[in-house]
Motif scaffolding. Structure first.
Motif, mmCIF file in Angstrom:
data_model
loop_
_atom_site.group_PDB
_atom_site.id
_atom_site.type_symbol
_atom_site.label_atom_id
_atom_site.label_comp_id
_atom_site.label_asym_id
_atom_site.label_seq_id
_atom_site.Cartn_x
_atom_site.Cartn_y
_atom_site.Cartn_z
ATOM 1 N N GLY A 1 0.735 -1.343 -0.152
ATOM 2 C CA GLY A 1 0.129 -0.046 -0.111
ATOM 3 C C GLY A 1 0.605 1.236 0.133
ATOM 4 O O GLY A 1 0.511 2.364 0.250
ATOM 5 N N VAL A 2 2.005 1.182 -0.550
ATOM 6 C CA VAL A 2 2.928 2.468 -0.752
ATOM 7 C C VAL A 2 2.304 3.625 -1.246
ATOM 8 O O VAL A 2 2.575 4.762 -1.175
ATOM 9 N N LEU B 1 -1.657 11.174 15.855
ATOM 10 C CA LEU B 1 -0.892 10.232 14.981
ATOM 11 C C LEU B 1 -1.735 9.387 14.295
ATOM 12 O O LEU B 1 -2.799 8.620 14.810
ATOM 13 N N VAL B 2 -1.726 8.912 13.153
ATOM 14 C CA VAL B 2 -2.539 8.025 12.159
ATOM 15 C C VAL B 2 -1.966 6.924 11.550
ATOM 16 O O VAL B 2 -0.833 7.202 10.789
ATOM 17 N N LEU B 3 -2.023 5.756 11.943
ATOM 18 C CA LEU B 3 -1.388 4.399 11.331
ATOM 19 C C LEU B 3 -2.245 3.702 10.461
ATOM 20 O O LEU B 3 -3.375 3.157 10.823
ATOM 21 N N MET B 4 -2.064 4.006 9.177
ATOM 22 C CA MET B 4 -2.710 3.135 8.036
ATOM 23 C C MET B 4 -2.151 1.563 8.023
ATOM 24 O O MET B 4 -1.503 1.246 6.978
ATOM 25 N N TYR C 1 -6.164 3.269 11.430
ATOM 26 C CA TYR C 1 -6.902 3.738 10.028
ATOM 27 C C TYR C 1 -6.501 2.680 9.097
ATOM 28 O O TYR C 1 -5.854 2.936 8.192
ATOM 29 N N PRO C 2 -6.912 1.419 9.081
ATOM 30 C CA PRO C 2 -6.972 0.569 7.822
ATOM 31 C C PRO C 2 -7.547 1.093 6.692
ATOM 32 O O PRO C 2 -8.625 1.779 6.611
ATOM 33 N N VAL D 1 -8.439 10.429 5.376
ATOM 34 C CA VAL D 1 -7.138 10.451 6.588
ATOM 35 C C VAL D 1 -7.001 12.048 6.850
ATOM 36 O O VAL D 1 -6.395 12.179 8.244
ATOM 37 N N LEU D 2 -6.984 12.907 5.932
ATOM 38 C CA LEU D 2 -6.344 14.295 5.964
ATOM 39 C C LEU D 2 -7.483 14.993 6.843
ATOM 40 O O LEU D 2 -7.090 16.141 7.334
#
Length: 200
Positions: free
Chosen positions: A20-21, A124-127, A152-153, A176-177
């Motif tokens: 998912g880069v 802090l948001v972790l996808m 946040y998957p 996300v933003l």
């Protein structure tokens, strides 16, 4: 030492080795022209994923950021709480990075910067890009959430009726933003079920 207050907003962007880069790349592209200063940290594994999922070279991704930091440089400016930011997004976030952040094991700049974000009570948001999940993954997600982070998957929202992968990515990036109060015009806003029914 005085706190470093930037004249323009900053966000730290971490790209780890999970699939998912494209999410990290797209976030950098979107923020580049919107006056947001981005500080990029790419893990070594992210370089490998980039090679398999994109036609871009690492230097091309790095060129999208305002500043790029070496993941081994734990003494970089963004490793300090005095370095003022809106927060940090890890996109995508591998389970390894999640585990380091959840346990405070800051062996790299990416995990150190995330730890600093949490201790400074910034966003802090972790996808997280992993499936299926076992109990250890879920416990790590819960630990980060209890510390104030957001897991946040990048699950596509099909109510937006995306016509391409790019549209699915853009909608997710927009949402996300949103978490940083940045409306970049990419998120499809839900208008309610009544409107959906009335248009049929």
């Amino acid at each position: 030492m005085s706190r470093d207050i930037s004249p323009r907003p900053r966000i730290v962007i971490g790209i780890s080795g999970a699939s998912g880069v494209i999410y990290g790349i797209r976030i950098l592209e979107v923020l580049r022209g919107r006056g947001i200063e981005t500080h990029l940290i790419m893990s070594r594994a992210a370089h490998l994923t980039l090679a398999s999922e994109s036609h871009l070279a690492p230097r091309q991704v790095e060129a999208l950021a305002s500043v790029t930091h070496n993941n081994k440089d734990v003494g970089a400016a963004c490793a300090s709480g005095s370095f003022h930011t809106l927060g940090m997004i890890v996109a995508p976030c591998s389970v390894k990075s999640l585990a380091e952040i959840a346990t405070g094991t800051t062996s790299t700049l990416l995990s150190r910067a995330a730890d600093v974000t949490l201790k400074e009570r910034r966003r802090l948001v972790l996808m997280l890009r992993e499936t299926p999940l076992h109990l250890g993954h879920i416990r790590a997600m819960a630990a980060v959430t209890e510390m104030g982070g957001i897991v946040y998957p990048p699950v596509p929202a099909f109510y937006a009726k995306p016509q391409s992968v790019d549209e699915m990515v853009d909608h997710t990036v927009g949402r996300v933003l949103d978490l940083f109060d940045l409306d970049v015009g990419l998120a499809h806003r839900w208008d309610g079920m009544r409107k959906v029914i009335s248009t049929r």
